[in-house]
Design an enzyme around this catalytic site. Structure first.
Site, PDB file in Angstrom:
ATOM      1  N   GLU A 200     -12.786  -0.154  17.919  1.00  0.00           N
ATOM      2  CA  GLU A 200     -11.966  -0.765  18.963  1.00  0.00           C
ATOM      3  C   GLU A 200     -12.714  -1.963  19.529  1.00  0.00           C
ATOM      4  O   GLU A 200     -13.951  -2.020  19.483  1.00  0.00           O
ATOM      5  CB  GLU A 200     -11.688   0.224  20.107  1.00  0.00           C
ATOM      6  CG  GLU A 200     -10.663   1.285  19.798  1.00  0.00           C
ATOM      7  CD  GLU A 200     -10.399   2.186  20.990  1.00  0.00           C
ATOM      8  OE1 GLU A 200      -9.416   2.937  20.927  1.00  0.00           O
ATOM      9  OE2 GLU A 200     -11.169   2.161  21.963  1.00  0.00           O
ATOM     10  N   ARG A 293      -6.924  18.903  29.524  1.00  0.00           N
ATOM     11  CA  ARG A 293      -7.562  19.981  30.285  1.00  0.00           C
ATOM     12  C   ARG A 293      -7.734  19.515  31.723  1.00  0.00           C
ATOM     13  O   ARG A 293      -7.391  18.378  32.061  1.00  0.00           O
ATOM     14  CB  ARG A 293      -8.931  20.303  29.691  1.00  0.00           C
ATOM     15  CG  ARG A 293      -9.818  19.044  29.578  1.00  0.00           C
ATOM     16  CD  ARG A 293     -11.223  19.369  29.166  1.00  0.00           C
ATOM     17  NE  ARG A 293     -11.988  18.197  28.788  1.00  0.00           N
ATOM     18  CZ  ARG A 293     -12.526  17.313  29.616  1.00  0.00           C
ATOM     19  NH1 ARG A 293     -12.350  17.447  30.922  1.00  0.00           N
ATOM     20  NH2 ARG A 293     -13.226  16.284  29.171  1.00  0.00           N
TER      21      ARG A 293
END
Length: 446
Positions: A200, A293
């Site tokens: 990236e 989460r």
């Protein structure tokens, strides 16, 4: 509401979950490794089961032992906390197949977001901004060099299966890329069992901003608010604050809308976090990853919203509506400092027996701790000992409370990073709110 809950985790997050469960009259079961037997979370649970030795693979990542403990204690549900098995899609599937309630998102959403390349592509298809990068794993180092030429240097080399700041390297040129590619691939194979690597564009000056989302039992996805997480060492967070001093009303609306779209793209349920990189010069932001989460830094969102996110998790898992007004405006400002057993200069681990532990107190001060006086921080797990969280009427008030709380927190035995926080809370760049992810590196070079 579920009636009994096994917490498949340890330390401060296990205590945090137990605290809410007790308030809701839910019976709690702790599982623990042999060296953790004397930690507070074990004593505070209604029941505790030793599931193995220190090695996490034989205890906290031992799905078979955890499920056996759930069966033997009659647990109805499992909360995985963060880390360990919390983002393991296979474990989530096994829990549900065992007729237990999984306090988290569906296994398909976990799997979709666990592969960083797949996650990037899903987000791009959903209209969520992603940074320039590779849409497929990079086959070898020569392919990486070719891809970097298209993306433009510097580039971030990332493990596709990584997360939590692990399995990443930065390359400013081809020579550095060849070195970092080998290092990241080897690390990914060793740590994650998957050597897939992506590239990236790397932004030298960037802020790390994330959004707390809740996927509700009725299928809706809502975004609560953002958190600033730019104070980092080795790509891992040390300090978070909410709201972000870099985000104004218009940018906030855009980021929250993108976070909702991200959650909707994978039919998200329960609590999750959409992490973004923000270019402070242009106001552009890019999807980084989704943590499927509860985050370590969830308390600062709780404080500005006046809610309990663990309670909301348990309600959603039970098929119930949330117990808060999801559209109520936020109030005040909150800051979290991660008190780690590490030296405050190089941030290297320094475990040991806790001979002094005196927590600060007072209006707007909260400590979520995994340890107490007489316990031992072992080298087997993450160095996090406690989270020092403060809440103020505004950022200036929160900063003042943070300085007082750091000064009042007394720890002896293991090394700790409280002196670093005292330094940070006097740093003009941090106090001004105009900082980025390189602030710690700049402080250590000064």
């Amino acid at each position: 509401m579920i009636e009994s809950l096994l917490i498949a985790n340890r330390g401060e997050i296990a205590r945090r979950i137990i605290r809410t469960a007790k308030r809701l009259d839910i019976r709690t079961i702790a599982v623990h490794s042999e060296p953790d037997a004397d930690l507070p979370f074990v004593a505070e649970a209604d029941e505790a089961v030793c599931i193995g030795p220190a090695n996490p693979a034989q205890s906290y990542r031992n799905a078979e032992a955890i499920l056996a403990a759930a069966k033997s204690t009659g647990a109805q549900a499992i909360h995985p906390g963060y880390g360990f098995l919390s983002e393991n899609a296979g474990f989530a599937r096994t829990v549900k197949a065992s007729d237990l309630v999984w306090v988290g998102p569906g296994a398909d959403a976990i799997a979709a977001m666990g592969d960083k390349i797949n996650a990037r592509n899903l987000m791009a298809a959903a209209g969520v901004p992603v940074a320039p990068g590779t849409a497929e794993p990079v086959a070898d180092v020569d392919a990486a060099v070719a891809a970097a030429a298209q993306i433009g240097y510097p580039v971030m080399v990332k493990a596709a299966a990584g997360g939590g700041g692990m399995g990443m390297g930065v390359a400013a040129d081809e020579a550095a890329l060849r070195t970092e590619f080998g290092k990241v691939r080897a690390f990914a194979e060793r740590m994650f069992g998957d050597g897939a690597v992506l590239l990236e564009r790397y932004f030298p000056r960037v802020r790390h901003v994330e959004v707390q989302i809740l996927g509700l039992a009725d299928g809706r996805v809502v975004a609560l608010s953002e958190r600033e997480c730019s104070v980092q060492r080795r790509n891992q967070k040390l300090v978070e604050e909410a709201p972000s001093p870099a985000v104004g009303p218009q940018l906030r609306a855009r980021i929250l809308d993108a976070a909702v779209r991200a959650g909707e793209a994978v039919n998200y349920r329960n609590a999750g976090t959409v992490e973004c990189l923000l270019d402070p010069a242009t106001g552009e932001f890019f999807f980084l990853e989704m943590n499927t989460r509860l985050q370590v830094e969830h308390p600062i969102t709780e404080l500005i919203h006046g809610t309990d996110l663990v309670e909301q998790q348990l309600r959603i898992a039970s098929g119930l509506e949330p117990s808060i007004d999801l559209h109520r405006p936020t109030r005040g400002h909150a800051i979290e400092l991660r008190v780690n057993a590490e030296d405050p200069k190089r941030f290297l681990p320094g475990p040991g027996r806790v001979t002094t532990w005196v927590e600060p107190s007072g209006d707007g001060v909260r400590v979520d701790a995994g340890y107490a006086e007489g316990t031992t921080v072992t080298p087997f797990y993450d160095s996090l000992m406690a989270k020092l969280i403060v809440f103020g009427a505004d950022r200036a008030d929160a900063l003042a409370k943070a300085r007082a709380a750091v000064a009042g927190f007394q720890i002896a035995g293991p090394k700790h990073n409280l002196p670093f926080f005292a330094e940070l809370l006097e740093n003009p760049e941090f106090l001004g709110g105009d900082y980025d992810t390189a602030i710690v590196a700049r402080m250590r070079k000064a």
